[in-house]
Design an enzyme around this catalytic site. Structure first.
Site, short mmCIF file in Angstrom:
data_model
loop_
_atom_site.label_atom_id
_atom_site.label_comp_id
_atom_site.label_asym_id
_atom_site.label_seq_id
_atom_site.Cartn_x
_atom_site.Cartn_y
_atom_site.Cartn_z
N TYR A 15 -0.86 16.64 -19.37
CA TYR A 15 -1.82 17.73 -19.16
C TYR A 15 -1.41 18.99 -19.93
O TYR A 15 -1.39 20.09 -19.36
CB TYR A 15 -1.96 18.04 -17.66
CG TYR A 15 -2.08 16.81 -16.80
CD1 TYR A 15 -3.25 16.04 -16.85
CD2 TYR A 15 -1.04 16.39 -15.98
CE1 TYR A 15 -3.36 14.88 -16.09
CE2 TYR A 15 -1.15 15.24 -15.22
CZ TYR A 15 -2.31 14.50 -15.27
OH TYR A 15 -2.42 13.36 -14.53
N TYR A 133 -7.30 12.24 -5.87
CA TYR A 133 -6.75 11.96 -7.20
C TYR A 133 -6.38 10.48 -7.24
O TYR A 133 -5.66 9.99 -6.36
CB TYR A 133 -5.51 12.81 -7.51
CG TYR A 133 -4.91 12.41 -8.83
CD1 TYR A 133 -5.48 12.85 -10.03
CD2 TYR A 133 -3.82 11.55 -8.91
CE1 TYR A 133 -4.97 12.44 -11.26
CE2 TYR A 133 -3.31 11.15 -10.13
CZ TYR A 133 -3.89 11.60 -11.29
OH TYR A 133 -3.39 11.18 -12.51
N ASP A 227 -5.47 3.95 -1.61
CA ASP A 227 -4.60 4.27 -2.74
C ASP A 227 -3.34 4.91 -2.16
O ASP A 227 -3.29 6.10 -1.87
CB ASP A 227 -5.32 5.23 -3.70
CG ASP A 227 -4.45 5.66 -4.86
OD1 ASP A 227 -3.24 5.36 -4.84
OD2 ASP A 227 -4.99 6.29 -5.79
N LYS A 256 4.37 4.57 -8.07
CA LYS A 256 5.32 5.67 -7.97
C LYS A 256 6.69 5.24 -7.42
O LYS A 256 7.52 4.84 -8.18
CB LYS A 256 4.70 6.83 -7.19
CG LYS A 256 3.57 7.48 -8.01
CD LYS A 256 3.29 8.91 -7.65
CE LYS A 256 2.55 9.65 -8.75
NZ LYS A 256 1.10 9.70 -8.59
C1 LIG Z 1 0.02 9.26 -9.43
C2 LIG Z 1 -1.15 8.65 -8.76
C3 LIG Z 1 -1.98 7.73 -9.43
C4 LIG Z 1 -1.78 7.37 -10.88
O1 LIG Z 1 -0.57 6.71 -11.11
P1 LIG Z 1 0.03 6.67 -12.60
O2 LIG Z 1 1.24 5.79 -12.48
O3 LIG Z 1 0.35 8.09 -12.97
O4 LIG Z 1 -1.03 6.10 -13.48
C5 LIG Z 1 -3.03 7.19 -8.72
N1 LIG Z 1 -3.26 7.52 -7.44
C6 LIG Z 1 -2.48 8.38 -6.76
C7 LIG Z 1 -2.75 8.66 -5.32
C8 LIG Z 1 -1.40 8.98 -7.41
O5 LIG Z 1 -0.64 9.86 -6.73
#
Ligand SMILES: *Cc1c(COP(=O)(O)O)cnc(C)c1O
Length: 392
Positions: A15, A133, A227, A256
């Site tokens: 970014y 997000y 997610d 993550k």
């Molecule tokens: C970081 C994140 C993503 C994206 O993961 P990347 O490995 O950066 O592509 C998707 N959803 C959530 C909730 C996130 O925190």
């Protein structure tokens, strides 16, 4: 070689425009980053939620070394290997979701989740909530918050989905009624970050929202995608965000902290029932199921099983709650957030934090931390001090 000069010349950072201010790291151990000029910084960010066990962990290092001696990678098409299979089996046992697709990043795992939902239902429209997000690829971007996400830049290329308002922190009957109106049987799925909205605004919301979404989706034949890329593996105080509501989604994304911050790896899991409706899933990354990444993920899960993470997360939360009191702050699990009245000057906050020996990466109006679980009381106090000073 002047690394920073070459960086400015050639390298994009997240970014940012090329040439943005960055700091060169030459090593990392435990909760500390070592900069090229010799300074040490306590990492308040866990490298974006990932490094839950800290850096340069002997067990994680060892897992990678041993895997390297047998193989670094083989294609996953038509071949398989123990680290990937063991990982899938363990994730299935942890989540109650039997079928596991190993993806190469969080965003890709969200794309895969969306594909799963579309293939399983034959529908394409999604519902989500504002403030979310889900990643930076196109399918994921389309379900990020339409205002603070990147919709305006790519508007013409994004599918149009349905957005409910920001999920409330307290029980709110009117909001649940809104969900009742918006969860319609023509949707493929509802996708949300359970309990904590991360990069969309670090908001925490009431578990009743998840419970209602589970009821509504189940009743109307719509799939529920959780997610858990940021919330997974204990960060919120429960193993998964969904556990706060006692629900099981149909599809879940993990990433993550999955590898303890060592390698890029994510997973999309679904129920056997959803998998049976899909059959052949049309996705297959070149580095799918990478042996190094899956081996270190297994070692990270071992560490998680061994460490008293519930107690550690609770203690971190207590220190953050006490230390950030008196600000416009909120704490859940091992996440602490100060919300400022105006967007913060990132470079300035980072300079103040670095003067306190701490690494922070604020965004928007938020100065926040999610430190490694093993952070000492003293180091955590330094993080709190940095946040408080930076917000003064
Ligand atoms: C970081 C994140 C993503 C994206 O993961 P990347 O490995 O950066 O592509 C998707 N959803 C959530 C909730 C996130 O925190």
């Amino acid at each position: 070689m002047d690394i920073l000069a070459l960086d400015r010349e050639h390298v994009w950072h997240p970014y940012a425009a090329p040439g943005t201010l960055v700091h060169q790291v030459v090593g990392a151990k435990g909760v500390r980053l070592t900069l090229a000029d010799g300074r040490e910084l306590i990492d308040g960010m866990s490298s974006w939620w990932a490094a839950i066990h800290g850096y340069n962990h002997p067990r994680l290092n060892q897992a990678l070394r041993s895997q390297l001696d047998s193989m670094a990678h083989v294609m996953f098409g038509g071949l398989t290997h123990e680290p990937a299979v063991r990982l899938a089996q363990r994730l299935a046992a942890m989540t109650g979701l039997e079928k596991v697709f190993l993806a190469d990043s969080g965003s890709v795992s969200v794309e895969v989740a969306i594909k799963m939902a579309m293939q399983a239902t034959g529908r394409s429209r999604l519902m989500t909530v504002r403030g979310g997000y889900h990643g930076d690829t196109f399918g994921a971007m389309a379900v990020c918050d339409p205002v603070n996400g990147m919709h305006h830049l790519f508007a013409g290329a994004l599918p149009q989905h349905v957005f409910a308002g920001l999920p409330p922190a307290e029980h709110d009957e009117a909001y649940l009624d809104e969900l009742d109106r918006l969860v319609t049987p023509d949707l493929a799925a509802v996708i949300v970050e359970p309990i904590v909205q991360g990069a969309g605004g670090m908001r925490f919301y009431h578990p009743g929202v998840l419970r209602r979404l589970r009821e509504l989706t189940a009743a109307r034949g719509v799939l529920l995608i959780a997610d858990e890329i940021a919330t997974g593996f204990g960060r919120t105080g429960e193993l998964f965000g969904c556990d706060h509501a006692g629900i099981r989604p149909d599809i879940m994304c993990l990433g993550k902290a999955l590898t303890g911050g060592y390698m890029t790896l994510a997973a999309t899991l679904c129920t056997a029932e959803v998998a049976s409706r899909i059959g052949v899933l049309m996705h297959g990354p070149t580095y799918m199921g990478n042996p190094l990444a899956t081996a270190v993920a297994n070692a990270s899960l071992d560490l998680l099983e061994e460490r008293p993470w519930r107690e550690e997360v609770r203690q971190i939360g207590n220190v953050l709650r006490e230390g950030l009191a008196g600000r416009d702050s909120r704490v859940m699990g091992a996440i602490g957030v100060i919300e400022m009245p105006e967007p913060v000057d990132v470079a300035k906050v980072q300079r103040i934090a670095m003067e306190c020996g701490v690494w922070l990466r604020p965004f928007g109006r938020l100065i926040y931390t999610m430190p490694p679980y093993g952070i000492s009381r003293q180091d955590l106090s330094a993080v709190v001090e940095a946040m408080v000073r930076a917000s003064a």
